[in-house]
Every structure is written in structure tokens, then in C-alpha cells.
Scaffold this active site. Sequence first.
Site, PDB file in Angstrom:
ATOM      1  N   HIS A 132      33.220  42.051  46.382  1.00  0.00           N
ATOM      2  CA  HIS A 132      34.661  42.134  46.126  1.00  0.00           C
ATOM      3  C   HIS A 132      35.436  42.662  47.335  1.00  0.00           C
ATOM      4  O   HIS A 132      36.456  43.295  47.192  1.00  0.00           O
ATOM      5  CB  HIS A 132      34.917  43.050  44.917  1.00  0.00           C
ATOM      6  CG  HIS A 132      34.524  42.440  43.605  1.00  0.00           C
ATOM      7  ND1 HIS A 132      33.285  41.939  43.349  1.00  0.00           N
ATOM      8  CD2 HIS A 132      35.230  42.232  42.465  1.00  0.00           C
ATOM      9  CE1 HIS A 132      33.221  41.473  42.117  1.00  0.00           C
ATOM     10  NE2 HIS A 132      34.390  41.638  41.547  1.00  0.00           N
ATOM     11  N   GLY A 183      35.181  35.457  46.188  1.00  0.00           N
ATOM     12  CA  GLY A 183      34.587  35.173  44.879  1.00  0.00           C
ATOM     13  C   GLY A 183      35.501  35.634  43.765  1.00  0.00           C
ATOM     14  O   GLY A 183      35.604  35.001  42.714  1.00  0.00           O
ATOM     15  N   HIS A 184      36.171  36.733  43.971  1.00  0.00           N
ATOM     16  CA  HIS A 184      37.197  37.187  43.022  1.00  0.00           C
ATOM     17  C   HIS A 184      38.546  37.072  43.718  1.00  0.00           C
ATOM     18  O   HIS A 184      38.863  37.858  44.597  1.00  0.00           O
ATOM     19  CB  HIS A 184      36.941  38.624  42.583  1.00  0.00           C
ATOM     20  CG  HIS A 184      37.725  39.021  41.354  1.00  0.00           C
ATOM     21  ND1 HIS A 184      39.068  38.728  41.189  1.00  0.00           N
ATOM     22  CD2 HIS A 184      37.348  39.684  40.230  1.00  0.00           C
ATOM     23  CE1 HIS A 184      39.473  39.202  40.026  1.00  0.00           C
ATOM     24  NE2 HIS A 184      38.458  39.766  39.414  1.00  0.00           N
ATOM     25  N   HIS A 258      35.969  32.908  34.812  1.00  0.00           N
ATOM     26  CA  HIS A 258      36.457  34.274  34.637  1.00  0.00           C
ATOM     27  C   HIS A 258      37.991  34.264  34.597  1.00  0.00           C
ATOM     28  O   HIS A 258      38.657  33.830  35.530  1.00  0.00           O
ATOM     29  CB  HIS A 258      35.940  35.086  35.825  1.00  0.00           C
ATOM     30  CG  HIS A 258      36.167  36.548  35.734  1.00  0.00           C
ATOM     31  ND1 HIS A 258      37.322  37.136  36.183  1.00  0.00           N
ATOM     32  CD2 HIS A 258      35.389  37.548  35.251  1.00  0.00           C
ATOM     33  CE1 HIS A 258      37.243  38.449  35.994  1.00  0.00           C
ATOM     34  NE2 HIS A 258      36.076  38.723  35.419  1.00  0.00           N
ATOM     35  N   GLU A 310      33.263  36.881  30.849  1.00  0.00           N
ATOM     36  CA  GLU A 310      34.689  37.233  30.684  1.00  0.00           C
ATOM     37  C   GLU A 310      35.534  35.999  30.951  1.00  0.00           C
ATOM     38  O   GLU A 310      36.531  36.053  31.662  1.00  0.00           O
ATOM     39  CB  GLU A 310      35.058  38.353  31.665  1.00  0.00           C
ATOM     40  CG  GLU A 310      34.153  39.572  31.561  1.00  0.00           C
ATOM     41  CD  GLU A 310      34.521  40.691  32.523  1.00  0.00           C
ATOM     42  OE1 GLU A 310      34.837  40.400  33.682  1.00  0.00           O
ATOM     43  OE2 GLU A 310      34.519  41.856  32.091  1.00  0.00           O
ATOM     44  N   CYS A 409      39.013  48.163  35.752  1.00  0.00           N
ATOM     45  CA  CYS A 409      40.147  47.360  36.226  1.00  0.00           C
ATOM     46  C   CYS A 409      41.352  47.472  35.306  1.00  0.00           C
ATOM     47  O   CYS A 409      42.502  47.466  35.782  1.00  0.00           O
ATOM     48  CB  CYS A 409      39.732  45.902  36.354  1.00  0.00           C
ATOM     49  SG  CYS A 409      38.853  45.270  34.910  1.00  0.00           S
ATOM     50  N   CYS A 410      41.129  47.533  34.002  1.00  0.00           N
ATOM     51  CA  CYS A 410      42.254  47.404  33.072  1.00  0.00           C
ATOM     52  C   CYS A 410      43.226  48.592  33.091  1.00  0.00           C
ATOM     53  O   CYS A 410      44.438  48.375  33.101  1.00  0.00           O
ATOM     54  CB  CYS A 410      41.745  47.150  31.655  1.00  0.00           C
ATOM     55  SG  CYS A 410      40.796  45.620  31.490  1.00  0.00           S
TER      56      CYS A 410
END
Lengths: 647, 647
Positions: A132, A183-184, A258, A310, A409-410
Site C-alpha cells: 500500500h 494495487g489499492h 474490492h 470486501e 480505515c473506516c
Amino acid sequence: MKAQPLPSLEPLPLQQVVIEDAFWTPRVETNRMVTLPTEYEQCRVTGRIDAWRLDWTPGAPNPPHHFWDSDVAKWIEAAGYSLATHPDPALEARVDAVIERIAAAQQPDGYLNIHFTVVEPENRWRNLRDMHELYCAGHLMEAAVAYYQGTGKRVLLDVLCRYADYITSVFGPGPGQKRGYPGHEEIELALVKLYRVTGERRYLDLAAFFIDARGTQPHYYDLEARERGEDPAAWRLGRYDYNQSHLPVREQTTAEGHAVRAMYLYSGMADVAAETGDETLVAACRRLWENVTTRRMYITGGIGSTATGERFTYDYDLPNDLAYAETCAAIGLVFWAHRMVQLEADARYADVMERALYNGVLSGISLDGKRFFYANPLEVDPVAMERRSDLFRSTVVTPTRQEWFGCACCPPNIARLLASLGAYAYAVDASARTAYVHLYLGGRASLSLGGTPVTLEQATRYPWEGEVQLTVDTEGAVPFTLALRIPAWCRQATLAVNGQPLEVASLLQRGYARIERVWRRGDVVTLQLPMPVERIEAHPAVHENAGRVALQRGPVVYCLEEADNGPHLRDVVVPRSAPLEATYVPDLLGGVVVLRGQGWRRDAARWGSALYRPVGAPTRAMTVTAIPYYAWANRAPGEMLVWLREA
Amino acid sequence: MKAQPLPSLEPLPLQQVVIEDAFWTPRVETNRMVTLPTEYEQCRVTGRIDAWRLDWTPGAPNPPHHFWDSDVAKWIEAAGYSLATHPDPALEARVDAVIERIAAAQQPDGYLNIHFTVVEPENRWRNLRDMHELYCAGHLMEAAVAYYQGTGKRVLLDVLCRYADYITSVFGPGPGQKRGYPGHEEIELALVKLYRVTGERRYLDLAAFFIDARGTQPHYYDLEARERGEDPAAWRLGRYDYNQSHLPVREQTTAEGHAVRAMYLYSGMADVAAETGDETLVAACRRLWENVTTRRMYITGGIGSTATGERFTYDYDLPNDLAYAETCAAIGLVFWAHRMVQLEADARYADVMERALYNGVLSGISLDGKRFFYANPLEVDPVAMERRSDLFRSTVVTPTRQEWFGCACCPPNIARLLASLGAYAYAVDASARTAYVHLYLGGRASLSLGGTPVTLEQATRYPWEGEVQLTVDTEGAVPFTLALRIPAWCRQATLAVNGQPLEVASLLQRGYARIERVWRRGDVVTLQLPMPVERIEAHPAVHENAGRVALQRGPVVYCLEEADNGPHLRDVVVPRSAPLEATYVPDLLGGVVVLRGQGWRRDAARWGSALYRPVGAPTRAMTVTAIPYYAWANRAPGEMLVWLREA
């Protein structure tokens, strides 16, 4: 060929929007007073703050995780937004101290990533597919821009520009540069923010490069895996659609993989399109939007229906109890919708933004601002969850909000959205002298239309009442168009200016009622958005919801909770003929409109012990009470259900 | 203390039951003519037959799996049953050839297991928890008994007695003996069969030892794991309830773990109780029965609701589309129910036996006898299955029957049940001079009551029609009681002897109408079991079935298939008020009664593209057609649904 930017609405800087709203002000305040300090503390005790010291050494416990940087970055971003409207020296000092550490952690070449500096420096940029680094870089860029805009302080912005310059040297189409992409996804939209604040075209170009390179052949993740000595086919996650690299982005027509990654990518595509004028990216966004919103979105605005990956699954696969609907994904949908409505000035985007905001986003945080949902199912049976978790050791979806997550993350994501809410409410189309109101919430917006300052004062009890009053304050007579979103859920909107009714239908363009006139101080627009309780049904291909309805009033989706209705909620019937009464209850769940109606259920107490029996079981009448979905799980744990039996 | 055997009904030897029945004869014949040869061929081509040569050597391909022995054993057992009633020299020669190889594979000490002789001989008896040595031994014992009883040939029986003697020396409470017990139960009931046919008490004692030792502390699987140098807590399957060793069996009150293992254990417990008079085991069986049949059983008689561990989950957790309901588990339920009804002469056991047989067992095999279901869900959407399988690589539950499986337990299991069906239909309580009819199917049973031979001739069109005619044939006047099961699904049974009506209610004891009289040749009993179409509802705690009904007629549970009703079956509504007409259709699916009624569904074609809309979507009327559940998936693949919307 460098085309012109696309015509686009401009959101207002946060400083120009004041929120004074019965619904939102307490939430924004809780976010500032409770959530931000709580999240800082969580970052601190889990080692995320100290990790910036780069003093972790191999063998020591708690190695910095490869996405820790992003958690702190989102917290800084949220603080930056908050400081833009609510000066808070203690908060600012705390952020400055963190920024000082971050700045000190930057490497001589500009590189900035905790994990790949102290844990595995030999692997920098060697696994874009799974790691990441670019994602964390993007979040730090967003933080830098927000903090600069909120406080005027450039330290972090300068750090991130140096990092961005370094990244620009590493990635791109030039000789010796890596052809890779994250990738993200995340850095794409962040680079556009950095471009907008700095004017440095190379940041935009890199964002466009990342988007254009994605999913092309030969596939970068294949090459990269082989360079690591791995077989690309042996990838744990198996399919490149997991990270939206299965096809070049312009060839993608269904939302795959995702969900958060997808939202950040699509947002970046919209941003790049807006700046470069690339209509092919807008067309791709439109196709993907159509797929998400007509095939793959919960009524709450939740997306990504399975915990496994996810991810998005397939058309009409929207299980309620197994729903994942990650809070971050609903937030990502808000981001994307906001970009789309700016690009297309079409209220269908803002309708979805509102749907996600009042339902699938807000459900992610407790009323006290201290606890968070990662997953947001539409049906919960805590007993079943507990037993499943016991049997299968799967604890992804929980019946109560948690204080923090290993993958956190949230919580900061919802904090940054709440802190920047004002940016989503209004927009200006300067070339067309038009002010847009996307969201209804009390307060003031300070605009400039044709060079003339205009203040729009908004007074409303939305989302509990549908009356919105907008008062214009300006010097002299100013011709402009006021474009008010008429939500798709409202079918009987009425409008008046200074008491004179206007015919909404004739003013309506792409979902906005456009009032074009010469405005003067004290002009009052009264918008009435009647909010009858609606029973909503889902497309027949959503097999799980057949024979069931969701209750919605205004933008708010409702649910039943065991606390009000007892257990076995699936069995509760609300006949279509039963009136549903809406009542504001000030002392319930922070003040909510509850819905009540006469229904019935089978009488479990008189059923007996048989598992199966011929129809005709005794039933009993009951008052069915529904509360807003976002407010569930703030009382004793129990069952929850959105889609109710109808009969 | 050796108590007396419990009073118990005795099933009839297979040779004494002739099946001449419109429903069952074609199935028994297909089993003999198609399924048995097909399964032999599958065993052969997959190496299961040749493996008995013990010529596999390390490094060679296709190492014999540790449960291959059991597949061949069940096939021999099925052949033995078939030969008891249908002499077939070719089949018998084929079995003899296989038995010759098995006998040659027996080791000098009596040990007999392919895998642990050629693949890992050093690990004999070292991992009872995971390996299947005792399970395979049990199946070979059952095969030996069946083949001996069917043909009179003792070769395999002698081999298995030698093996059993050796096992008896290895396991038990004596000095130097292992205290272990099988991870996959099966040998317990097999040892009782061996005891019954040989009279060797040590086999019964070993069965009792295995049952008594199970779940005691210190836990054998802990000790055994440590002896292998493993941490018991690191077990992949995690919980000892997986194999019912979490508690001593007498302390178990809920059915846990792998469903097939549970059924074989409970059957063994009932067998041991019957022979030893141990009421505490019967009491445990009763408690477990109550739990299974009132909390954890599908309406089809399917059990074990999740693929993960092929196991029971928790009370009322009966998902339809994710149902596992392994064919073998329903067969195991038949075995256990049969033992319980013999012990207690209570029709509630035979009712469940019938439910499983006509529904969850029969669904496991195609009408042509060539293909098999491992899992038997109650709702199937092949599109969803395909996409899930594509996304998650989970292919356990399939929408079409398969020719064979790597783990091929189900095909020969269903073959041995169909080949021995006659054993389940009748029983005699010699001490009470009572003949029991558990199942209704045409043919003849030859009994002996008080020393007098009696033939019961049964004529019926069951399960399509509810009239059963039983004609007595005997010499002279014979006093005995004829006990006829009155199925729980039937609420208006009537009964007459030689045309004289009898009051059923006054004859009813534990679900059997007991006609006590002096019978003479030509006496005719006419039982009428009216079969209205029943709408069945599930307990309110079965959340998934709220608002839905299953259709049942007689013992047969129905389903909708896409072939008859189009897609989106979840949306099809059959109002409670709609009459449902039952019609026998001779040329459909081998001849079935179909149910038809007027229903409606939403009109997907006129719905539009929206995912959600206010209620009031256009609907259209339709004729709803239901077919027997067991017959589904014999036409084009498509959706299937048992629990229908009601409105």
C-alpha cells in the site's frame, strides 16, 4: 493532445460554508470533540503515531503495518477540515507535532513510508499489487492539502510535494521509469488534489498515467510477480478484477472487486477527466455508475456485498445478513457521486450521495462518536452471528460497533467526511452564474456569482421535515440561477419565491429546479419536499427481498430493532394497507422520527415445539416501530432488519 | 453388570420382503441394473478396485486415499442386499473377484487397510482423530455381513472377523490396549452387526467401549496428538464437537458437528443400547433426536446445514440456498430413525424416516440412477452458484448431479439403502405377536407370528395415492396385532377390516393403529390416508422461511423449478386462498403427481431498470407448477425453490 478541462461545478471552500443544523451540527461537533481525540488516542496506543520515529528494529514487537501511515493521514486530513471551520489550538498543536515527525521521517530522496523504511526497505516498490505504498502516499497528499487549506501551513504540503516529485520520477512512461500502478487506488485522486493546489501539471499527468496504465498488457502485476520470483497465477487473491486491473479502465463496464478500491479509482477517473477533458473516462464512469446503482447497491447506499475480498459480487446479489457494505465503501461512493454531480450537474448522482450519507455512511459510527462499524449489514441476528463466529471463527461482521480495528480505515474515513460535510452541500457553476444546492442542511453558504458576493441562508429541519427555506443576502440586484435538487424520492415538491408559487416541473433540469431571476437581499425561496412514508420494493432479481419492503421517509431508510419489536423480526408483517405514522421523538437516539404502524407476527409462545406444521399458526397483533437505519445498534444488542415482510 | 437386551422390534430379513410397487420397483431395478454397475465402473477407473492389490509404491501416481476402502465396501454391501432378493450371477461373480482381492490384502495380523498398508504403514492407528481406519473397517464389516446374509458366502465375513479380532486386541480398556475411538464413527454399529451375525460378544463389547470412551478426559485425541509431536490446539478443525467427542456421549444434548458422523454414532448408540439394555444410551438418543428433529432438520429430512465441516450449526439455522444437507446425512438419519422405531415402537421415528427417504435421500440420485448430489439445498439459483463458484472457488454445492466425487461416500450409500429398502418397511415384535408396517409400498412380507407363517400382501399407489390394502394370508386362525403407522402428516385416516370401519383414534398407540384380532386368510385391511395438499410453515425462529410455505402432499415435499415456472422463483406468490390441484402425470419425471395453482409474480419485464422503487410494481398472473423435490434437476438446469412466498 491536451484537451481543455471539462466544464464542471465547483464546490465551495469549507470556510465558506457554515453548518447550523439540528441534525448535522451535533454530529459535526461530536466528530470534532469526541471522534478526533478518540482516534488520535487509538493511533497513539496502537503505535501508529510513534511509528513515525522510524525507531522500530527487526525483532521488536508490533512492526509498523504497511497501511498505518494512511490511518494517521486520514486523521490529519479530518483535523485539517475541522480546523478550517472550527479553530482549535489544542488540536492544531497536536497535528503539528505529528506532522513534525512525519517530516522528519522523509528520506533524503523524498520517499516517505514507515513500513518500507524500517521493516522491509529492500522491497520498496517491489509489490505494488499487494502493498500500500502508493495508497499511503495518496492519503498523506490528501492530508497535506486539507491541512494546508484549513490552516495555511505548508510544512506537510511541502513534504508531500517532495514525495510526489520523487514518485513522479519513479513512475511513468519515460525511459527507466516503472510502468506500475497502485494495487489499492487512492493516489490518483490525491495527485489531482495536489495538482489543483500547486498547479504542478506533472502531478495530474502522473494521475492520468496510473489510470491509463491500469489493466493494460503485458500486465504489470505479472511482470512484477515474476521479478519477485513468484508465479503470478499463484496469487492468493487470484483475480485481477479484485483491484480493477482486469481490463483497461475504459473497457470496464461492471463494478468489480474490492469496493473501496473501485470507488477511489472511479473518483480518480472523474477527477482526471475533469482536468484533462477526457470524455472517454467520463463515459466509463457513467457505465460503471449505471452498473453500481441499478445492480449492485444496497438501499442504504452500501456497496461491496461480500466480506470475502470486501468486494462487489454480481448483479442483484445483495444478501442482507451477509452484507459487507463497508463503511469506507459507502464513503467512497459519496466521493465518487460528488465528483460525478460536479461533472454532469445531474441530481441522480447527488441522490445517491444523499442516500449513502444518511444511511450506509452514518450507520458506520455510533451516536456518541466513539465506536465504528466496518461492515453494515441490513439484517442482524446477534445470536446467529455469535454462533457462526464460534463455529467458523469468522468475526468480520459484528452486531455492535467496535472501538477500533486492526485494519482501521473506516474510523478516520468517516471523521474526514463529517469534518468536510459543507463541501458536499453547495456548488457554483461560475460560467453559468448558477448556485447549486445539493444537500439540505441549515446554515450559510457564501458564494460569488459574477463577481458579486451572495450569501444563501438555509433553514430546515431536514431530514425529519421537508420544508427548506433559503434566504438570499446580497448587495443590490444580482442575476443568477439557483438550482435546487429535487430528490428523486420526492414526487410532490413545491416551490415558492417570496410566497409566489413556481411550477417545479417546468423548472426541472436533470433533477434540479432552476430558478433564474434577479435576486435581491431578503428574497426567500421556500421548497416543500413532502415526506410521506414510502414502502420500497427491490427489483425482482434481488431474490432475497421478494415479498419484502423497506420503509423510507425522505432520504432516511428505516429498520426494525429487537429493542422495539421483540425477536424474530423476519416474521413481523406490516400489511401494505396499514397506515404508518411518523413521529419525531426528541429523546430517542439523539432525536429521530420513528415510524409506527399496526402489524402482526406469529405467536412463537403459542407455536409449540414442532419445527414444521400446517399453516394456520396463531398470530398476534403488534405495533411495529421502525427507527432510522443509521441509528441502529445504539441500544441493547439485538436483531435488526431493514427489509420487512409485507402481506 | 450385563443387563438384558431391550425389548425391540425386529426387521425382516430381506429375503422375506418382496417389493412390487409402482414407485419403488423401478428405483430398485435402476439401482441394480444401472447404479451398481456404474459405481463399480467408477471405483475401477479411479483405482479403488486395483488398489486392493497393494501394489502402489511411494512416488507412483494416485496414492490410495485413506477412505477408498469404504467406497468399495459400501458397493459390496449394496450388492449383498441386492443379491438377497435378486440373484444375479454376473454381479455375484464380480463381487467375488473383488472379495478375493480384499482377502488377499489382509495382513498376517489381521489388519486390513489399503492406505495404511502401502502409503504410510508407519502411521497405523496413530491418528484416529483425522484418519479413517476404523471407519473403513466398519464399512467392510457391514459389507461382510450383508454379503453373507445375501449369498451365504463366508469368505469376507471370515476376513472381517479376523480383522475385528485384531482390532479387539488393539483397542479396549485392558492393559496395553489403546483407549482410542474413531474420528469418523461407523465401526460401532458395524460391530453390533458382526455380533448379531456371529454371536461373538467381544464385538459388542468393543462397540460399547468405543461409545463409552468417546469424549472422556483426558481426551484421547489430545494425547494422541502429543504423541505425534503435535499441539492438539493447532488442529485444523478446531473443535472436538466436529466429531462428537466434545463430551461423553451420555452428556450430549444437542446434535453437533459433522452430520454423517453424528448419525452413525447415534445409530451405534441405539444398537448398543438395544443389545446391552443400557437405558442411559437410549435417553441420550431421545434427547438428541428431539434436538435434531425440532431444531436442526430441513423439511426434506436433510441435516447438517453448512458445507463448512459438513456439520450441524445451531438451533433453527436452516438456510435454504446455502444448505448442505448431505445425501449421506439424510441416509444416516434413516438408519438412526429405523433403530429408534425398533427400540421404541413409536411412529414419530418412522415419520422422520419416511420424510428423509422420500425427499432428502431420493434427491441424492438422478432418475436414471447415474448421477448424484452430495449436497441437497432447498433453493438453487444456478447463475448465482456459477458466479459464486467463479468468485470464491467454492464448488461444493452444485446445481446438477455429478457422476462421481473425489470423496465418493454418497453414491454407494444411496445404493445400499435402495437395495435394502425392504428391511425398513416391516417389523415384528415377536413377544407381543405384533406385525408393524412402517412404510407403505406394494409387495409381500413373510412373517412368523407365534410360530405361524403369515403373509401380508400390500397393494398401494403410495406416495401418490393414500389407499393401502393389506391382505392377510395364513393357515387357519392366527391371533396377532397388526400395527399400521398412521403418518403424522395425515389427519383423517380411516381404517376398515373386511369392509367394517374401525375407529382409528381408539386404536392409536404411539402413532400406530393397532388392530388386534384373530386373522384368517383373505382378511383385508383397507387404510385410507387422505393426501390433501398441505401448506407447511416453519417455526418462527427459522428466520429464512418467514412468510413462506412449503407444499407437501402425503410424505412428498414439493418444489418449483424454473423449467415449469420461469426464473426469479423467490418472487412467485401462491396465495393461501388459491386451490392447489394434484394431478398424476405419467410421462413426467418417471411419473409424478404435480401440484398446480393460480399465483402471481411481479412482471420483471415491465419493472424497468431501477433497483428500488415505491411499491406497486406491475404483476402478472401465472399457473404455478410444483414437482416433487426429489425429482428436481432432472431437466434443464435452472432455479429451484422449496419455500414459496405466500400472500
